[in-house]
Design an enzyme around this catalytic site. Structure first.
Site, PDB file in Angstrom:
ATOM      1  N   SER A  23       0.832  -1.218   0.000  1.00 44.37           N
ATOM      2  CA  SER A  23       0.000   0.000   0.000  1.00 44.37           C
ATOM      3  C   SER A  23       0.861   1.260   0.000  1.00 44.37           C
ATOM      4  O   SER A  23       0.347   2.363   0.122  1.00 44.37           O
ATOM      5  CB  SER A  23      -0.932   0.004   1.219  1.00 44.37           C
ATOM      6  OG  SER A  23      -0.193  -0.146   2.416  1.00 44.37           O
ATOM      7  N   ASN A 110      -1.996  -2.453  13.320  1.00 38.91           N
ATOM      8  CA  ASN A 110      -3.445  -2.235  13.281  1.00 38.91           C
ATOM      9  C   ASN A 110      -3.855  -0.948  13.996  1.00 38.91           C
ATOM     10  O   ASN A 110      -4.686  -0.186  13.494  1.00 38.91           O
ATOM     11  CB  ASN A 110      -4.184  -3.430  13.890  1.00 38.91           C
ATOM     12  CG  ASN A 110      -3.960  -4.693  13.086  1.00 38.91           C
ATOM     13  OD1 ASN A 110      -3.363  -4.645  12.004  1.00 38.91           O
ATOM     14  ND2 ASN A 110      -4.426  -5.827  13.589  1.00 38.91           N
ATOM     15  N   HIS A 156     -40.024  25.236  -9.897  1.00 35.73           N
ATOM     16  CA  HIS A 156     -40.206  24.386 -11.098  1.00 35.73           C
ATOM     17  C   HIS A 156     -39.436  24.937 -12.295  1.00 35.73           C
ATOM     18  O   HIS A 156     -39.838  24.711 -13.434  1.00 35.73           O
ATOM     19  CB  HIS A 156     -41.692  24.255 -11.468  1.00 35.73           C
ATOM     20  CG  HIS A 156     -42.576  23.878 -10.330  1.00 35.73           C
ATOM     21  ND1 HIS A 156     -42.889  22.577 -10.011  1.00 35.73           N
ATOM     22  CD2 HIS A 156     -43.200  24.650  -9.396  1.00 35.73           C
ATOM     23  CE1 HIS A 156     -43.678  22.570  -8.947  1.00 35.73           C
ATOM     24  NE2 HIS A 156     -43.873  23.807  -8.556  1.00 35.73           N
ATOM     25  N   SER A 277     -14.507  28.072 -28.347  1.00 28.04           N
ATOM     26  CA  SER A 277     -14.499  27.081 -29.418  1.00 28.04           C
ATOM     27  C   SER A 277     -14.000  27.750 -30.685  1.00 28.04           C
ATOM     28  O   SER A 277     -14.347  28.896 -30.966  1.00 28.04           O
ATOM     29  CB  SER A 277     -15.924  26.549 -29.613  1.00 28.04           C
ATOM     30  OG  SER A 277     -16.076  26.062 -30.936  1.00 28.04           O
ATOM     31  N   LYS A 283     -19.203  30.951 -28.511  1.00 30.08           N
ATOM     32  CA  LYS A 283     -19.269  30.138 -27.303  1.00 30.08           C
ATOM     33  C   LYS A 283     -18.396  30.671 -26.181  1.00 30.08           C
ATOM     34  O   LYS A 283     -17.288  31.136 -26.384  1.00 30.08           O
ATOM     35  CB  LYS A 283     -18.795  28.711 -27.604  1.00 30.08           C
ATOM     36  CG  LYS A 283     -19.646  27.993 -28.615  1.00 30.08           C
ATOM     37  CD  LYS A 283     -20.768  27.259 -27.972  1.00 30.08           C
ATOM     38  CE  LYS A 283     -20.307  25.876 -27.560  1.00 30.08           C
ATOM     39  NZ  LYS A 283     -21.388  25.160 -26.929  1.00 30.08           N
ATOM     40  N   ASN A 285     -17.827  28.589 -22.768  1.00 30.91           N
ATOM     41  CA  ASN A 285     -18.307  27.390 -22.073  1.00 30.91           C
ATOM     42  C   ASN A 285     -17.920  27.403 -20.589  1.00 30.91           C
ATOM     43  O   ASN A 285     -16.762  27.654 -20.252  1.00 30.91           O
ATOM     44  CB  ASN A 285     -17.722  26.136 -22.726  1.00 30.91           C
ATOM     45  CG  ASN A 285     -18.198  25.958 -24.150  1.00 30.91           C
ATOM     46  OD1 ASN A 285     -19.321  26.354 -24.484  1.00 30.91           O
ATOM     47  ND2 ASN A 285     -17.358  25.398 -24.990  1.00 30.91           N
ATOM     48  N   GLU A 290     -19.022  23.072 -14.795  1.00 31.62           N
ATOM     49  CA  GLU A 290     -19.465  21.726 -15.208  1.00 31.62           C
ATOM     50  C   GLU A 290     -18.622  20.659 -14.528  1.00 31.62           C
ATOM     51  O   GLU A 290     -19.126  19.600 -14.133  1.00 31.62           O
ATOM     52  CB  GLU A 290     -19.366  21.585 -16.733  1.00 31.62           C
ATOM     53  CG  GLU A 290     -20.386  22.437 -17.478  1.00 31.62           C
ATOM     54  CD  GLU A 290     -20.099  22.451 -18.979  1.00 31.62           C
ATOM     55  OE1 GLU A 290     -20.907  21.887 -19.717  1.00 31.62           O
ATOM     56  OE2 GLU A 290     -19.084  23.019 -19.407  1.00 31.62           O
ATOM     57  N   TYR A 317      -9.527  -6.102  12.795  1.00 29.35           N
ATOM     58  CA  TYR A 317      -8.882  -5.676  11.549  1.00 29.35           C
ATOM     59  C   TYR A 317      -8.950  -6.785  10.497  1.00 29.35           C
ATOM     60  O   TYR A 317      -8.759  -7.960  10.804  1.00 29.35           O
ATOM     61  CB  TYR A 317      -7.412  -5.296  11.803  1.00 29.35           C
ATOM     62  CG  TYR A 317      -6.683  -4.898  10.527  1.00 29.35           C
ATOM     63  CD1 TYR A 317      -6.761  -3.601  10.036  1.00 29.35           C
ATOM     64  CD2 TYR A 317      -5.960  -5.842   9.786  1.00 29.35           C
ATOM     65  CE1 TYR A 317      -6.122  -3.244   8.844  1.00 29.35           C
ATOM     66  CE2 TYR A 317      -5.326  -5.497   8.603  1.00 29.35           C
ATOM     67  CZ  TYR A 317      -5.410  -4.197   8.137  1.00 29.35           C
ATOM     68  OH  TYR A 317      -4.797  -3.841   6.965  1.00 29.35           O
ATOM     69  N   GLN A 322      -7.287  -2.029   4.173  1.00 32.36           N
ATOM     70  CA  GLN A 322      -6.265  -1.262   3.462  1.00 32.36           C
ATOM     71  C   GLN A 322      -6.898  -0.505   2.279  1.00 32.36           C
ATOM     72  O   GLN A 322      -6.352   0.487   1.809  1.00 32.36           O
ATOM     73  CB  GLN A 322      -5.175  -2.221   2.967  1.00 32.36           C
ATOM     74  CG  GLN A 322      -4.011  -1.550   2.287  1.00 32.36           C
ATOM     75  CD  GLN A 322      -2.819  -2.489   2.162  1.00 32.36           C
ATOM     76  OE1 GLN A 322      -2.112  -2.741   3.132  1.00 32.36           O
ATOM     77  NE2 GLN A 322      -2.583  -3.014   0.990  1.00 32.36           N
ATOM     78  N   LYS A 325      -8.403   3.740   2.150  1.00 32.47           N
ATOM     79  CA  LYS A 325      -7.737   5.047   2.057  1.00 32.47           C
ATOM     80  C   LYS A 325      -7.893   5.779   0.732  1.00 32.47           C
ATOM     81  O   LYS A 325      -8.225   6.970   0.724  1.00 32.47           O
ATOM     82  CB  LYS A 325      -6.240   4.889   2.352  1.00 32.47           C
ATOM     83  CG  LYS A 325      -5.974   4.606   3.796  1.00 32.47           C
ATOM     84  CD  LYS A 325      -4.525   4.233   4.034  1.00 32.47           C
ATOM     85  CE  LYS A 325      -4.409   3.253   5.161  1.00 32.47           C
ATOM     86  NZ  LYS A 325      -5.074   1.942   4.908  1.00 32.47           N
TER      87      LYS A 325
HETATM   88  N1  ARG Z   1      -0.990  -1.335   5.248  1.00 39.40           N
HETATM   89  C1  ARG Z   1      -1.938  -1.821   6.208  1.00 39.40           C
HETATM   90  C2  ARG Z   1      -3.286  -1.062   6.039  1.00 39.40           C
HETATM   91  O1  ARG Z   1      -3.288  -0.017   5.488  1.00 39.40           O
HETATM   92  C3  ARG Z   1      -1.424  -1.614   7.589  1.00 39.40           C
HETATM   93  C4  ARG Z   1      -1.988  -2.538   8.608  1.00 39.40           C
HETATM   94  C5  ARG Z   1      -1.498  -3.936   8.409  1.00 39.40           C
HETATM   95  N2  ARG Z   1      -1.902  -4.798   9.480  1.00 39.40           N
HETATM   96  C6  ARG Z   1      -1.831  -6.131   9.351  1.00 39.40           C
HETATM   97  N3  ARG Z   1      -2.218  -6.815  10.360  1.00 39.40           N
HETATM   98  N4  ARG Z   1      -1.417  -6.684   8.262  1.00 39.40           N
HETATM   99  O2  ARG Z   1      -4.326  -1.531   6.468  1.00 39.40           O
END
Ligand code: ARG
Length: 361
Positions: A23, A110, A156, A277, A283, A285, A290, A317, A322, A325
């Site tokens: 990650s 965790n 309306h 344009s 135009k 725009n 938008e 957990y 993961q 995020k």
């Molecule tokens: N990269 C993990 C996440 O974002 C960190 C936590 C990992 N914990 C584990 N028990 N593998 O969730």
């Protein structure tokens, strides 16, 4: 390389599995929060005598240097690291030797990731709040400026009763004030510290969770350790608050689009925030408005994403988390971009606007 978590495994994991598991490409955004959190953790371990004061000072100095080196560009995030937590610990241990490993005493990734994520989103909420305040005051200033400019009010989308442009704009100010309220509610519920919950069941070390929470600017601690590591309500709640705020910006954008059309001709958007344009020279725009309207869909998607990731998870957990995020980061980035753009739309050419609005006097 043998993993920091290698316990019961003997064989190396496959490269494909390592890449899939990683990650670092997105959680390196939380480097500053990870390091700040670790400094408070080392200080707490030292204060409680779990490690010596000397060891705590060495760890804190080492962490300071890592933060400085990352900021100056002397140290680069290693894309091969599993995540930001592993990366910081690896660098610390390479630099300090075995004492670096003591940092992870009485914590788990965790509770660490839950801590980093809360701290990161807390900073985001503060930025989003400042941007929303700026937009609110721009809208209020415009409302003051046009408090006597008569325009048709609609129901309306049919002309209903005469109102002033100021009156209409203040409706948007009211929405933004409620958005500010939602951001602040979300911050209040977010601002409790999960660190010390460890993997899920706390620790037998005599830690001081309150001390660590206080050092990191939290109002308190998560009271249930299982909840502390599995709760992502704060992320879903922020996405919900941002979805509502984007819905407001989108309605505003829709009106700017309508008002600037040839059919309405109430306002003219500034050249700097419109496109033209080559084949249709008449135009002008309203692309930016938008895009604000279009990007609202992304943020709704981010909200659905986080809710769906969480909906079937048993406590505590799970690695699915993961996936919590990227969508939330995207919601924050998108909302910030739109909030920065919106006041500039409002800053339309005054002469033009007055000329147009005078038509309704
Ligand atoms: N990269 C993990 C996440 O974002 C960190 C936590 C990992 N914990 C584990 N028990 N593998 O969730």
């Amino acid at each position: 390389m043998s993993k920091l978590w290698a316990g019961r495994t003997e064989a190396e994991t496959a490269q494909l599995a390592d890449d899939f598991n990683s990650s670092i490409s997105f959680d390196s955004r939380m480097a500053k929060q990870d390091i700040t959190g670790s400094m408070a953790h080392a200080a707490m371990l030292g204060a409680k005598g779990i490690i010596t004061q000397d060891e705590a000072d060495t760890l804190i100095d080492g962490l300071h240097t890592i933060l400085d080196d990352l900021t100056s560009g002397a140290l680069h995030i290693d894309p091969a690291a599993e995540d930001i937590h592993m990366f910081v610990e690896q660098v610390l241990t390479q630099r300090l030797g075995d004492v670096g490993k003591k940092l992870h005493t009485a914590r788990s990734r965790n509770d660490q990731v839950a801590l980093d994520f809360r701290m990161y989103l807390r900073d985001e909420i503060d930025e989003l709040t400042a941007l929303t305040k700026t937009l609110t005051s721009v809208v209020c200033d415009k409302a003051e400026e046009y408090k006597a400019a008569i325009m048709p009010g609609y129901t309306h989308l049919q002309r209903a009763q005469p109102i002033t442009f100021g009156h209409q704009l203040m409706a948007y100010a009211m929405m933004l004030l409620r958005d500010l309220g939602r951001l602040s509610d979300c911050r209040r519920r977010l601002n409790v510290s999960p660190i010390g919950c460890c993997a899920l069941a706390g620790t037998t070390y005599d830690t001081d969770r309150e001390l660590e929470a206080e050092k990191l600017g939290f109002d308190g601690i998560c009271l249930n350790s299982i909840d502390g590591v599995s709760d992502r309500d704060f992320a879903a709640e922020l996405c919900a608050a941002l979805s509502i705020e984007m819905m407001h910006l989108s309605r505003f954008a829709e009106e700017l689009i309508l008002w600037s059309s040839w059919e309405f001709q109430f306002i003219e958007l500034p050249d700097a925030y419109t496109t033209g344009s080559s084949i249709m020279p008449q135009k002008k725009n309203p692309d930016m408005a938008e895009l604000v309207r279009g990007k609202t869909g992304r943020v709704y998607g981010d909200l659905m994403g986080i809710l769906t990731v969480l909906k079937g998870l048993p406590l505590a957990y799970n690695k699915d988390m993961q996936e919590d995020k990227e969508g939330v980061f995207d919601a924050c980035d998108t909302a910030k971009m739109c909030l920065e753009d919106a006041p500039r739309h409002e800053g339309e050419d005054r002469q033009n606007a007055q000329g147009r609005l005078r038509g309704f006097h």
